[in-house]
Design an enzyme around this catalytic site. Structure first.
Site, mmCIF file in Angstrom:
data_model
loop_
_atom_site.group_PDB
_atom_site.id
_atom_site.type_symbol
_atom_site.label_atom_id
_atom_site.label_comp_id
_atom_site.label_asym_id
_atom_site.label_seq_id
_atom_site.Cartn_x
_atom_site.Cartn_y
_atom_site.Cartn_z
ATOM 1 N N GLY A 440 43.672 -51.525 42.307
ATOM 2 C CA GLY A 440 43.652 -50.809 40.799
ATOM 3 C C GLY A 440 43.424 -52.046 39.904
ATOM 4 N N SER A 441 44.402 -52.966 39.841
ATOM 5 C CA SER A 441 44.131 -53.953 38.797
ATOM 6 C C SER A 441 43.190 -55.112 39.074
ATOM 7 C CB SER A 441 45.559 -54.560 38.505
ATOM 8 O OG SER A 441 46.070 -55.196 39.486
ATOM 9 N N ARG A 523 63.289 -64.557 36.702
ATOM 10 C CA ARG A 523 62.501 -63.323 36.432
ATOM 11 C C ARG A 523 63.217 -62.028 36.015
ATOM 12 N NH1 ARG A 523 57.178 -62.723 38.800
ATOM 13 N NH2 ARG A 523 57.041 -60.812 38.675
ATOM 14 N N GLU A 613 62.006 -48.400 48.083
ATOM 15 C CA GLU A 613 63.313 -48.824 47.505
ATOM 16 C C GLU A 613 64.296 -47.956 46.958
ATOM 17 O OE1 GLU A 613 61.091 -51.709 44.746
ATOM 18 O OE2 GLU A 613 62.599 -50.833 43.287
ATOM 19 N N HIS A 702 49.114 -62.425 47.004
ATOM 20 C CA HIS A 702 50.276 -63.112 46.518
ATOM 21 C C HIS A 702 49.954 -64.633 46.734
ATOM 22 C CE1 HIS A 702 51.872 -59.189 47.926
ATOM 23 N NE2 HIS A 702 52.771 -59.390 46.704
#
Ligand code: GLN
Ligand code: ZN
Length: 762
Positions: A440-441, A523, A613, A702
């Protein structure tokens, strides 16, 4: 007198001071002393905010993670950092973040250090550093951190209650690197806990909060037994132990918890209401019962009058033995609602962040101790806020409720089976074998971010912003043409975040300015606030996707976030079941899917990155969750014609236990993260005979590493051993937004070349 206390306070700071201080320190822009001073200031400020409590938590502050702090307290450092002779804080960050061999600040030691593994803290979005064990692990007390913070708190004049993670939960959270039985370490661990408690007693500490949240999970006999061993072993300690559980019900562990030889028990009275009555009966008369009556996991005001109706008889019964607290540490909520300047006033009046939650606690205690009249004004205001929220026309939308009532099994059902759809889609899309696509991105470049921030601050007008985003989309299409991918994406330039982007366009959502919650280390995330019935006033993505499709003849994949992921990454309402909220989201995104289809978009991806999750802590509750989660996805996706190809994406690599649910979603293709697990996770799909398309990721996004063509071919050969080649797609593990174009182009070039090689050979 009912006493009040807190289990933990957010440490990041109302303005994320800790985040910025950490990042400056890591970059070498500030000194260790600067960082330590800031830590001290934050602790001081947070104790000050909590000074109305009978006990404030000490030791809940962490520079990175409270579990890592506990590992240092117990002297359980991974072997790879044990010889480090530099500063302890630096060593702590070495475990937290790893250090590369090239790093300049690494002069003291010897090559690189791998970071500790990180994983989710129970069912929250907080991530902890996993303790590492081997059969040879030895523990050694280092109480310096706790002693330092105790001294600070005492100097400030607050009444302290140190907080530590209990021995059984500590072992449970960790990982035996040599596959030994980690519970076998308990006899070595307990003396260190005993020594720690003795050290705290020597400081005049009366109560210690010892967290054992695994008591809300299903435990087998060995682990239950460990609880008895541990707490019988520690029962002679001179401090009083408040054993704290949270995040759910004790249920079948209720008797176990009630009978442990500790001075008090804290339980989650929000999620575990049903535990309380039986617990009161079972708890011996010398034990304190701390009830977590304020929800530490969401941002809504508590209905104080309703809680008092329930609590007053309990307070009568328990007298001095009743304590009150939030249900869990407030780590999981933002610090201070007062920081919100732009939040709609009406919605703001329904909310409570950490500071406000402690205020609620004080009102409850006063009402119990001195009668409701002593806090009449506060209780009246609270009643008015609760009532306003309940009746607000912004929360309640009859049309949404009516649409929800009309949901039937047909709504989530594709018209034909996958086999039939696949034929029609093949005829239309004419894709080669091993079709290539991305998730997608594409890179979120500094130009994109600049345009967005200028647009937000008013420096760039809507037309200018649109033009800038269109230019990015056009670039993305050109690059994909040049690469020769088979199914394109528009690149998501216009999206800040995959949930916020949709939340901003849906009715029923509000956004805070500084509602940050720590996710890991420095974060933070700022979950949008889902406050009302969800509806979609107008199409959200159609214009962008259609524009992208207008630039090319190659199929353009429409890109949406699925209802379960939107739900799991938001602060959601507490006035209706999550399943209902999820189905409302499903109906809204379904409209978008149908509009994309109407606009001629033939492939539509609905991301469900967070489906896994959301699984409940107790396995016995998984099926119920999976049932409504999958139904929500099906409602969203399956209203399309046979010819429209639905993709979904999930960025994790554990499917064994949920594969039936995944198959039930019935997406035409699913893309997943696999590149680091060497395709082994496809075993789950193989054993299940998963029938639909699968794109096992072959490019670990990643990492800055560029996978070679051979590497990708080899991975796909492994995939082909497990899944028929007709079902396979070739794609990266996840979206490319955090990568640079300079990495993406060569990596995807190799990926497309690999697909060609595969077509020729398999
Ligand atoms: N479509 C999203 C992207 O490519 C998916 C992100 C995710 O799965 N976390 O960025
Ligand atoms: Zn992903």
């Amino acid at each position: 007198m009912t006493k009040i206390h807190n289990l933990g306070f957010p440490r990041i700071g109302a303005k994320r001071e800790l985040k910025f201080a950490l990042e400056a320190y890591w970059k070498g822009e500030s000194s260790r002393d600067d960082l330590k001073t800031l830590g001290q200031q934050l602790r001081q400020r947070h104790w000050q905010l909590q000074s109305g409590l009978d006990w404030v938590p000490v030791g809940d502050f962490a520079f990175y993670d409270q579990v890592l702090d506990m590992s240092f307290t117990l002297g359980n450092l991974p072997e790879r950092v044990q010889d480090f002779h530099g500063d302890a804080l630096d060593n702590y960050f070495r475990v937290a973040r790893g250090r590369s061999a090239q790093s300049a600040s690494n002069a003291q030691c010897c090559g690189g250090v791998a970071a500790g593994e990180m994983t989710k803290w129970f069912d929250t979005n907080y991530h902890y550093i996993v303790p590492e064990f081997t059969a040879a692990t030895e523990f050694k007390l280092d109480a310096s951190r706790l002693l330092e913070q105790l001294a600070e708190a005492k100097a400030q004049g607050v009444t302290v209650k140190p907080v530590i993670i209990g021995p059984v939960t500590y072992l449970w959270l960790g990982k035996a690197k040599d596959d030994s039985n980690k519970l076998a370490l308990l006899p070595k661990l307990l003396p260190v806990y005993a020594e720690l408690l003795e050290t705290l007693a020597a400081q005049g500490v009366e109560w210690v909060q010892i967290d054992e949240p695994i008591l809300v999970t299903e435990l087998d006999a060995e682990w239950r037994h460990a609880f008895n061993t541990a707490y019988h072993n520690l029962q002679d300690s001179r401090v009083k132990l408040l054993l704290a559980t949270y995040f759910g019900q004790l249920a079948e562990n209720r008797n176990l918890a009630a009978n442990l030889p500790v001075a008090g028990l804290h339980v989650d009275a929000v999620n575990g209401r049903d535990d309380i009555e039986p617990l009161i009966i079972r708890l011996s008369a010398d034990k304190v019962l701390s009830l977590g009556v304020i929800n530490g996991r969401n941002i809504w005001k508590t209905d104080l009058n309703a809680v008092l109706d329930w609590l007053e008889p309990i307070a009568q019964q328990l007298g001095e033995r009743l304590w009150l607290a939030p249900s869990c540490s407030l780590l999981h909520v933002p610090v201070d609602l007062d920081s919100e300047q732009k939040l709609d006033a009406e919605i703001k009046s329904w909310l409570a962040f950490a500071k406000q939650k402690l205020g609620e606690l004080q009102v409850l205690a006063t009402a119990l101790n001195r009668g409701r009249d002593a806090v009449k004004a506060e209780l009246d205001a609270n009643r008015a806020a609760i009532k306003a929220r309940r009746n607000s026309s912004r929360v309640n939308n009859p049309a949404v409720k009516a649409a929800l009532a009309k949901i039937d099994a047909k709504l989530g059902q594709r018209q034909s089976s996958y086999a039939q759809r696949a034929l029609k889609q093949a005829a239309l899309l004419k894709l080669p074998k091993f079709p290539t696509t991305t998730i997608g991105s594409f890179p979120q470049t500094s130009e994109i971010r600049l345009a967005r921030s200028q647009f937000k601050s008013g420096k760039l007008d809507a037309a200018g912003y649109k033009a800038a985003m269109r230019a990015e989309i056009a670039r993305c299409v050109r690059e994909q043409e040049a690469l020769g991918l088979d199914v394109f994406v528009h690149g998501e330039a216009e999206r800040n975040d995959m949930v916020e982007y949709f939340g901003e366009q849906l009715n029923g959502y509000a956004f805070s300015q500084s509602g940050w919650v720590q996710s890991y280390g420095s974060r933070c995330v700022k979950p949008p606030i889902l406050f009302g019935d969800i509806s979609r006033p107008q199409p959200m993505t159609v214009e962008w996707i259609s524009y992208a499709q207008s630039l090319t003849d190659t199929p353009m994949k429409g890109m949406l976030t699925g209802p379960v992921t939107i739900l799991n990454w938001s602060f959601v309402r507490d006035d209706q079941p999550r399943s209902v909220t999820c189905k409302q989201l499903a109906l809204a995104i379904r409209e978008e899917v149908l509009d994309l289809e109407k606009a001629g978009i033939g492939v539509i991806q609905i991301d469900e990155a967070a489906l896994r999750e959301g699984l409940p802590l107790r396995k016995s509750q998984w099926q119920e969750y999976l049932d409504w989660a999958v139904e929500s996805f099906r409602i969203t996706a399956n209203g399309v014609a046979d010819e429209t190809q639905i993709h979904t994406h999930m960025c994790y690599s554990e499917f064994n236990d949920i594969i039936a649910a995944i198959a039930d979603m019935d997406a035409d293709a699913i893309t997943i993260e696999t590149s680091r697990s060497d395709m082994e996770l496809l075993d789950a799909f193989e054993h299940f005979n998963y029938p639909n398309g699968i794109g096992p990721g072959v490019y670990d996004i990643h990492s800055p590493n560029i996978p070679s063509e051979q590497h990708i071919v080899a991975l796909m050969h492994k995939a082909a051993e497990r899944v028929p080649t007709e079902q396979l797609w070739v794609n990266p593990d996840c979206g490319l937004k955090t990568r640079q174009w300079a990495e993406v182009i060569p990596a995807l070039t190799n990926m497309v070349a690999a697909a060609k090689t595969l077509r020729a050979s398999l």
